[in-house]
Design a protein around this motif. Structure first.
Motif, short mmCIF file in Angstrom:
data_model
loop_
_atom_site.label_atom_id
_atom_site.label_comp_id
_atom_site.label_asym_id
_atom_site.label_seq_id
_atom_site.Cartn_x
_atom_site.Cartn_y
_atom_site.Cartn_z
N ILE A 95 24.47 27.07 27.43
CA ILE A 95 23.78 28.03 26.66
C ILE A 95 22.37 27.36 25.82
O ILE A 95 21.55 28.39 25.60
CB ILE A 95 24.81 28.28 25.56
CG1 ILE A 95 26.22 29.05 25.92
CG2 ILE A 95 24.25 29.00 24.17
CD1 ILE A 95 27.48 29.17 25.18
N GLY A 96 22.49 26.01 25.78
CA GLY A 96 21.33 25.33 25.15
C GLY A 96 20.20 25.10 26.07
O GLY A 96 19.02 24.97 25.76
N GLY A 97 20.07 25.72 27.45
CA GLY A 97 19.09 25.68 28.22
C GLY A 97 19.29 24.92 29.53
O GLY A 97 18.45 24.93 30.46
N GLY A 98 20.50 24.36 30.05
CA GLY A 98 20.56 23.68 31.08
C GLY A 98 20.81 24.56 32.55
O GLY A 98 21.07 25.74 32.06
N PHE A 99 20.83 23.74 33.51
CA PHE A 99 21.00 24.67 34.62
C PHE A 99 22.56 24.29 35.44
O PHE A 99 22.35 23.00 35.56
CB PHE A 99 20.01 24.62 35.61
CG PHE A 99 20.25 25.27 36.91
CD1 PHE A 99 19.79 26.93 36.93
CD2 PHE A 99 21.19 25.19 37.81
CE1 PHE A 99 19.93 27.46 38.05
CE2 PHE A 99 21.27 25.75 39.11
CZ PHE A 99 20.81 27.21 39.11
N LEU A 132 20.31 14.70 28.52
CA LEU A 132 19.54 13.76 29.29
C LEU A 132 19.00 14.67 30.69
O LEU A 132 18.04 14.09 31.35
CB LEU A 132 19.69 12.53 29.56
CG LEU A 132 20.24 11.77 28.41
CD1 LEU A 132 20.94 10.25 29.02
CD2 LEU A 132 19.12 11.17 27.34
N PHE A 133 19.60 15.60 30.83
CA PHE A 133 19.53 16.13 32.23
C PHE A 133 19.03 17.76 32.20
O PHE A 133 19.45 18.35 31.38
CB PHE A 133 20.63 16.16 33.06
CG PHE A 133 21.20 14.55 33.33
CD1 PHE A 133 20.82 13.85 34.23
CD2 PHE A 133 22.12 14.06 32.57
CE1 PHE A 133 20.89 12.45 34.43
CE2 PHE A 133 22.57 12.55 32.60
CZ PHE A 133 22.10 11.88 33.91
N ASP A 134 18.27 18.10 33.39
CA ASP A 134 17.95 19.48 33.34
C ASP A 134 18.82 20.24 34.39
O ASP A 134 18.86 21.35 34.35
CB ASP A 134 16.35 19.37 34.08
CG ASP A 134 15.36 18.52 33.34
OD1 ASP A 134 15.11 19.00 32.30
OD2 ASP A 134 14.94 17.72 34.20
N TRP A 135 19.68 19.45 35.21
CA TRP A 135 20.43 20.26 36.29
C TRP A 135 21.45 19.76 36.40
O TRP A 135 21.56 18.24 36.32
CB TRP A 135 19.74 20.29 37.63
CG TRP A 135 19.98 20.88 38.53
CD1 TRP A 135 19.87 22.41 38.94
CD2 TRP A 135 20.90 20.70 39.82
NE1 TRP A 135 20.29 22.89 40.24
CE2 TRP A 135 21.12 21.92 40.62
CE3 TRP A 135 21.54 19.68 40.24
CZ2 TRP A 135 22.00 21.78 41.72
CZ3 TRP A 135 22.57 19.53 41.26
CH2 TRP A 135 22.63 20.65 42.00
N LEU A 136 22.66 20.23 36.43
CA LEU A 136 24.11 19.58 36.66
C LEU A 136 25.05 20.22 37.79
O LEU A 136 24.95 21.47 37.76
CB LEU A 136 24.83 19.79 35.27
CG LEU A 136 26.26 19.43 35.19
CD1 LEU A 136 26.48 17.85 35.60
CD2 LEU A 136 26.99 19.95 34.03
N HIS A 137 25.37 19.47 38.53
CA HIS A 137 26.20 19.93 39.70
C HIS A 137 27.72 19.60 39.25
O HIS A 137 28.03 18.38 38.67
CB HIS A 137 25.88 19.47 40.92
CG HIS A 137 27.07 19.57 41.86
ND1 HIS A 137 27.43 20.91 42.24
CD2 HIS A 137 27.72 18.60 42.88
CE1 HIS A 137 28.80 20.73 43.02
NE2 HIS A 137 28.74 19.40 43.47
N LEU A 138 28.69 20.39 39.40
CA LEU A 138 30.13 20.20 39.17
C LEU A 138 30.78 19.90 40.50
O LEU A 138 30.61 20.72 41.58
CB LEU A 138 30.72 21.26 38.54
CG LEU A 138 30.11 21.81 37.20
CD1 LEU A 138 30.99 22.97 36.34
CD2 LEU A 138 29.85 20.49 36.13
N HIS A 139 31.23 18.87 40.72
CA HIS A 139 32.19 18.28 41.86
C HIS A 139 33.13 19.33 41.96
O HIS A 139 33.58 20.09 40.88
CB HIS A 139 32.49 16.90 41.83
CG HIS A 139 33.22 16.18 42.77
ND1 HIS A 139 32.62 15.79 44.11
CD2 HIS A 139 34.42 16.25 42.91
CE1 HIS A 139 33.71 15.49 44.73
NE2 HIS A 139 35.04 15.48 43.98
#
Length: 394
Positions: free
Chosen positions: A193-197, A130-137
């Motif tokens: 790999i599928g296109g996320g950041f 559902l998201f374009d951008w993911l930050h890892l805490h």
């Protein structure tokens, strides 16, 4: 967005995001006055800038055309990149964490950029789609509970966090936290790999790669998972599975607050007063992606520490771009790479305006640091997915 004219660089990103949310396009003027934004002139945008304390200039259409023409000149290392759509943002963070536990969460709130939180259950249920951008805490994907065992194994907060992690893993059908975290890391890998950041800071950088490299191997000692580790596990590490790092050596002592040789924290000989890292210069026209990610009003940024402070230069894969480094100490601070159809950025350290953040320290007040160059790098990454992409040359 230069040093002289902008009173609040951080909230300026929030204005840009807010404008994109209004279905309006923006031009990001790379290397022009600190990476300025060219927005449509409306009363609503002007009013929002005034409310948030963001400096702006109103220019005529002819002035805008002159600026864009100047930027397009082959002799200028500048580029105008179109921002088209506000990216949907997720922060991977444990339940109950306070915003000031994490620099990204804190700056998103300060800049008034909306985000949603996800954790293991959502990731394993393909919620990242559902998201374009993911930050890892600041996570430990190895299942060693942050390697806090040596100093904090008797602390109430450590005991409780270990219990909570074990309970969540059991709820999700896993007998060990390390197994659950590996599957989470694999889901995040597939998302990229599928296109996320993916953007990660501090221990979420090296522990993520270590978890991927140790797939199918037990690198956890009994105090972490109740059973022994795989004999000779260092020789079984598969560096081909990692995003950024290679040829690293794992820290096998469970009482040492360190994951591997990737991190420079224990190898540093730099005084706080001279701890800076420099941003690399890229060709804005040929390499707009790293140029975007390095936009700032200074090329020299104050250093800051964390569990993973910076990365050993010699243990970074050759296809990964180093965008910020302390050359004299042989360390990289800020790196970027491509994985499949997606992108990742790793940024060493915990908090750009808290030099040596410790457990229990007071939170950073970003009202005191509205022009922080270190925090600007985070927000560059937030806006990156909004850009119309061009093929990278480097």
């Amino acid at each position: 967005m230069d040093a002289e004219s902008q009173k609040n660089h951080l909230k300026a990103y929030g204005i840009t995001y807010w404008t994109l949310n209004k279905q309006l396009k923006i031009k990001w003027l790379l290397n022009y006055r600190g990476g300025s934004f060219l927005l449509p002139d409306t009363e609503e945008i002007q009013r929002e800038c005034q409310i948030r304390g963001v400096s702006f200039e109103v220019i005529s259409n002819s002035k805008a055309e002159t600026i864009l023409e100047d930027i397009s000149s082959p002799s200028k290392n500048m580029e105008a990149v179109v921002l088209e759509k506000a990216p949907k943002i997720a922060v991977y963070t444990p339940y109950g964490k306070q915003p000031w536990d994490d620099a990204v969460t804190m700056v998103l709130q300060y800049a008034e950029i909306p985000y949603e939180t996800v954790y293991d259950e959502e990731v394993l249920n393909d919620g990242l789609l559902l998201f374009d951008w993911l930050h890892l805490h600041h996570e430990d994907f190895t299942g060693q509970f942050g390697k806090f065992y040596g100093a904090y194994r008797s602390a109430n907060w450590y005991i409780q966090e270990k219990k909570d992690a074990e309970a969540l893993a059991a709820k999700l059908g896993y007998s060990k936290v390390s197994d659950a975290k590996l599957d989470v890391a694999l889901k995040i890998r597939d998302y990229v790999i599928g296109g996320g950041f993916m953007f990660a800071m501090c221990s979420a950088t090296d522990s993520f790669d270590i978890a991927l490299s140790a797939e199918g191997i037990d690198i956890c000692e009994p105090m972490f998972d109740g059973d022994g580790s795989t004999p000779g596990y260092q020789n079984k590490i598969d560096y081909n599975k990692t995003f950024a790092f290679t040829d690293f050596t794992l820290e096998t002592n469970p009482s040492i607050y360190e994951f591997s040789s990737i991190d420079m924290t224990r190898k540093r000989m730099i005084r706080k007063t001279v701890d800076y890292f420099s941003l690399m210069e890229f060709s804005a026209k040929w390499d707009p992606i790293p140029t975007m990610l390095c936009q700032n009003h200074t090329a020299l940024v104050k250093g800051f520490m964390g569990q993973t402070t910076a990365f050993t230069r010699d243990e970074i894969k050759s296809n990964v771009l180093v965008m910020g480094e302390n050359k004299s100490n042989g360390e990289a601070k800020y790196i970027h790479g491509i994985k499949g159809k997606g992108f990742f950025t790793f940024y060493g350290g915990h908090d750009p305006e808290d030099y040596q953040h410790r457990v229990g320290d007071a939170k950073t007040e970003l009202d005191l640091h509205p022009t922080s160059p270190g925090y600007r790098l985070i927000l560059n990454n937030v806006l990156f997915p909004a850009a119309r992409k061009k093929k990278q040359k480097t």
